[in-house]
Design an enzyme around this catalytic site. Structure first.
Site, PDB file in Angstrom:
ATOM      1  N   ASN A  99     102.303  -5.855 -45.439  1.00  0.00           N
ATOM      2  CA  ASN A  99     102.342  -4.396 -45.452  1.00  0.00           C
ATOM      3  C   ASN A  99     101.275  -3.783 -46.347  1.00  0.00           C
ATOM      4  O   ASN A  99     100.809  -2.667 -46.092  1.00  0.00           O
ATOM      5  CB  ASN A  99     103.722  -3.895 -45.895  1.00  0.00           C
ATOM      6  CG  ASN A  99     104.571  -3.463 -44.718  1.00  0.00           C
ATOM      7  OD1 ASN A  99     104.055  -3.213 -43.632  1.00  0.00           O
ATOM      8  ND2 ASN A  99     105.868  -3.375 -44.923  1.00  0.00           N
ATOM      9  N   CYS A 114     112.389  -9.417 -43.663  1.00  0.00           N
ATOM     10  CA  CYS A 114     111.192  -9.287 -42.823  1.00  0.00           C
ATOM     11  C   CYS A 114     109.924  -9.675 -43.568  1.00  0.00           C
ATOM     12  O   CYS A 114     108.841  -9.661 -42.990  1.00  0.00           O
ATOM     13  CB  CYS A 114     111.060  -7.859 -42.304  1.00  0.00           C
ATOM     14  SG  CYS A 114     112.423  -7.354 -41.233  1.00  0.00           S
ATOM     15  N   PHE A 115     110.032  -9.957 -44.869  1.00  0.00           N
ATOM     16  CA  PHE A 115     108.945 -10.509 -45.682  1.00  0.00           C
ATOM     17  C   PHE A 115     107.722  -9.601 -45.747  1.00  0.00           C
ATOM     18  O   PHE A 115     106.589 -10.071 -45.858  1.00  0.00           O
ATOM     19  CB  PHE A 115     108.549 -11.902 -45.171  1.00  0.00           C
ATOM     20  CG  PHE A 115     109.724 -12.733 -44.729  1.00  0.00           C
ATOM     21  CD1 PHE A 115     110.769 -12.984 -45.608  1.00  0.00           C
ATOM     22  CD2 PHE A 115     109.826 -13.208 -43.441  1.00  0.00           C
ATOM     23  CE1 PHE A 115     111.871 -13.728 -45.215  1.00  0.00           C
ATOM     24  CE2 PHE A 115     110.927 -13.943 -43.033  1.00  0.00           C
ATOM     25  CZ  PHE A 115     111.954 -14.201 -43.922  1.00  0.00           C
ATOM     26  N   CYS A 116     107.940  -8.291 -45.688  1.00  0.00           N
ATOM     27  CA  CYS A 116     106.850  -7.308 -45.786  1.00  0.00           C
ATOM     28  C   CYS A 116     105.775  -7.547 -44.726  1.00  0.00           C
ATOM     29  O   CYS A 116     104.596  -7.265 -44.950  1.00  0.00           O
ATOM     30  CB  CYS A 116     106.228  -7.309 -47.178  1.00  0.00           C
ATOM     31  SG  CYS A 116     107.350  -6.810 -48.488  1.00  0.00           S
ATOM     32  N   ASN A 117     106.166  -8.087 -43.581  1.00  0.00           N
ATOM     33  CA  ASN A 117     105.219  -8.349 -42.506  1.00  0.00           C
ATOM     34  C   ASN A 117     105.851  -7.897 -41.189  1.00  0.00           C
ATOM     35  O   ASN A 117     106.296  -8.726 -40.385  1.00  0.00           O
ATOM     36  CB  ASN A 117     104.864  -9.840 -42.451  1.00  0.00           C
ATOM     37  CG  ASN A 117     103.697 -10.133 -41.523  1.00  0.00           C
ATOM     38  OD1 ASN A 117     103.477  -9.428 -40.545  1.00  0.00           O
ATOM     39  ND2 ASN A 117     102.947 -11.183 -41.834  1.00  0.00           N
TER      40      ASN A 117
END
Length: 487
Positions: free
Chosen positions: A133, A390-393
């Site tokens: 992100n 969501c792992f910032c992706n």
């Protein structure tokens, strides 16, 4: 034969990394002492005890002051900061052609690029759907200045960059404009290693290239003498655990001259006047290092780099490859009593061009999704550190779950500014049972076979379990299709 014997037979190269077991016993003994399994290296590396001890001894012995002066304490601080800067450039082979700018973290480095890059009408920003992100956020700078923003899609199910689509987008650039292409060397979502050859391919077509190295450099060699992006970002805590709060932006010297900062602050100017309302920005890295650097922590970067060099990045990579290969095989072999697969793995089901990050979800005997949040809670009870969400992706997650623009717009229309992951999941359940979020396990420098074997024993505990499922939606793993019960 024991499971370990079977593992060694399948992955004989692991035997070349046994020195890491001695290192773990000496420098990471807290893991076994606390009975912890650490499988979140993509989230953050672990530091060796000696790193902290060496840094603490330096702090105890030295008198270090704010570096923006020439008094004795400032001079010593400046010397140590510049020594660390030189060590970073030397480690990555960028001493001659690159400038190292210290930042708070990788996100801070990316923000520097976004705000200073000369985006303008006619220029472009090209991102891949697989990006953190903090890379996606650069699009806000580009759009506000009139540049076009595009995304190169991913292929399914392996979640690799769609090469024909990417090359078509690269070919659309006007080489006379300012164009920036940004992609990760390794996905923090799927573990995919994207081809570093894309750097030179894009540069040859008139693009500057930003390489996100945060997930790549902890276990892989990046040599800027053979791969020459315009920008590289990283966080040192992901490489060797300590210190936190220090990241880095490496910039090609010729590209640094094209950047224009939209403001100035303490430490970034050679001259500033209130009456004259003008300023002269400092040259080189000093013009980009806002305020006072984290000067007490930066010397620990050099200590961490020496630690990695003593261990050997190739040794770390070999160990991670062996453990990851074994995990992939074991996870894909998990079956319920009725023969249904227990696990859906996102990304490549092989070791080809992938790192030590595995993202997955569990499914019950009826094909229903198991709640990954409950998996994390149970893992914590078993003293296993992994990560979910969501792992910032978001782009990689959307591709993995086959979410499209219509899904996104439907969720935004229903929830508006109140949108969050829980509201989004609720909307997706109503739109045919799509979902978002997963479980991520990742290995690193101090990982061993006992860690991954214990995770597998934990995973096997979900065989034939139905109490943790979400809704009445199934996923056909072989066809990659979401279906409702009976559908």
């Amino acid at each position: 034969m024991t499971p370990y014997d079977d593992f060694l037979a399948a992955f004989p190269d692991y035997a070349t990394t046994l020195a890491l077991d001695d290192l773990r016993a000496a420098q990471f003994a807290r893991l076994d002492r606390q009975d912890q399994v650490y499988l979140d290296y993509t989230g953050g590396g672990l530091y060796a005890a000696s790193q902290v001890q060496e840094h603490a001894a330096m702090l105890a012995e030295q008198v270090l002051g704010n570096p923006h002066s020439v008094n004795p304490s400032s001079t010593e601080t400046t010397r140590r900061v510049e020594q660390a800067r030189a060590a970073v450039l030397d480690y990555f082979g960028g001493t001659k052609d690159y400038t190292a700018i210290f930042t708070l973290n990788a996100s801070g480095a990316l923000k520097l690029v976004g705000e200073a890059y000369p985006f303008a009408p006619g220029g472009r920003l090209l991102l891949t759907a697989d990006n953190h992100n903090s890379v996606n956020g650069i699009r806000e700078f580009a759009q506000s200045r009139g540049a076009r923003v595009d995304y190169a899609p991913l292929t399914r199910p392996e979640l690799r960059i769609d090469q024909p689509a990417l090359h078509a987008l690269l070919a659309q650039a006007d080489a006379g404009q300012s164009n920036l292409f940004a992609f990760p060397a390794q996905s923090n979502f799927s573990g995919v290693k994207h081809p570093l050859e894309l750097v030179e391919t894009a540069r040859a077509q008139g693009w500057h290239v930003l390489l996100d190295g945060a997930a790549f450099v902890p276990t892989s060699r990046l040599d800027l003498r053979t791969v020459s992006p315009d920008f590289v970002v990283m966080s040192f805590y992901k490489m060797f655990g300590y210190p936190t709060g220090v990241g880095c932006l490496l910039v090609r010297n010729e590209t640094l001259a094209t950047l224009r900062r939209p403001w100035f602050g303490g430490g970034t100017v050679n001259f500033a006047t209130v009456q004259g309302r003008m300023h002269v920005l400092s040259e080189g890295e000093a013009g980009f290092e806002d305020g006072t650097l984290n000067y007490l922590s930066i010397p620990a970067v050099e200590t961490g780099l020496r630690h990695l060099q003593r261990v050997g990045i190739e040794t770390i990579q070999t160990r991670v490859q062996c453990l990851t290969g074994w995990l992939i095989a074991q996870l894909l072999a998990l079956k319920h009593g009725n023969g249904r697969p227990m696990v859906r793995l996102y990304g490549p089901a092989s070791q080809d061009m992938r790192g030590g990050t595995l993202t997955l979800n569990f499914y019950d005997p009826n094909g229903h999704l198991v709640d990954y949040r409950r998996i994390e809670e149970l893992a914590a009870q078993a003293r296993i550190s992994l990560r979910t969400g969501c792992f910032c992706n978001p782009g990689a997650g959307e591709a993995a779950e086959d979410l499209d623009e219509g899904d996104m717009r439907a969720a935004i229309e229903q929830a508006g500014r109140e949108i969050n992951l829980q509201r989004f999941l609720h909307v997706m359940q109503a739109r045919g049972g799509k979902t978002a979020g997963a479980i991520r396990v990742s290995t690193g420098l101090a990982s061993n076979f006992a860690d991954v074997e214990r995770f597998m024993r934990f995973a096997e505990g979900f065989r034939d379990q139905t109490a943790l499922t979400v809704g009445t939606v199934s996923f056909d793993i072989e066809s990659c299709r979401v279906v409702r019960d009976g559908g």
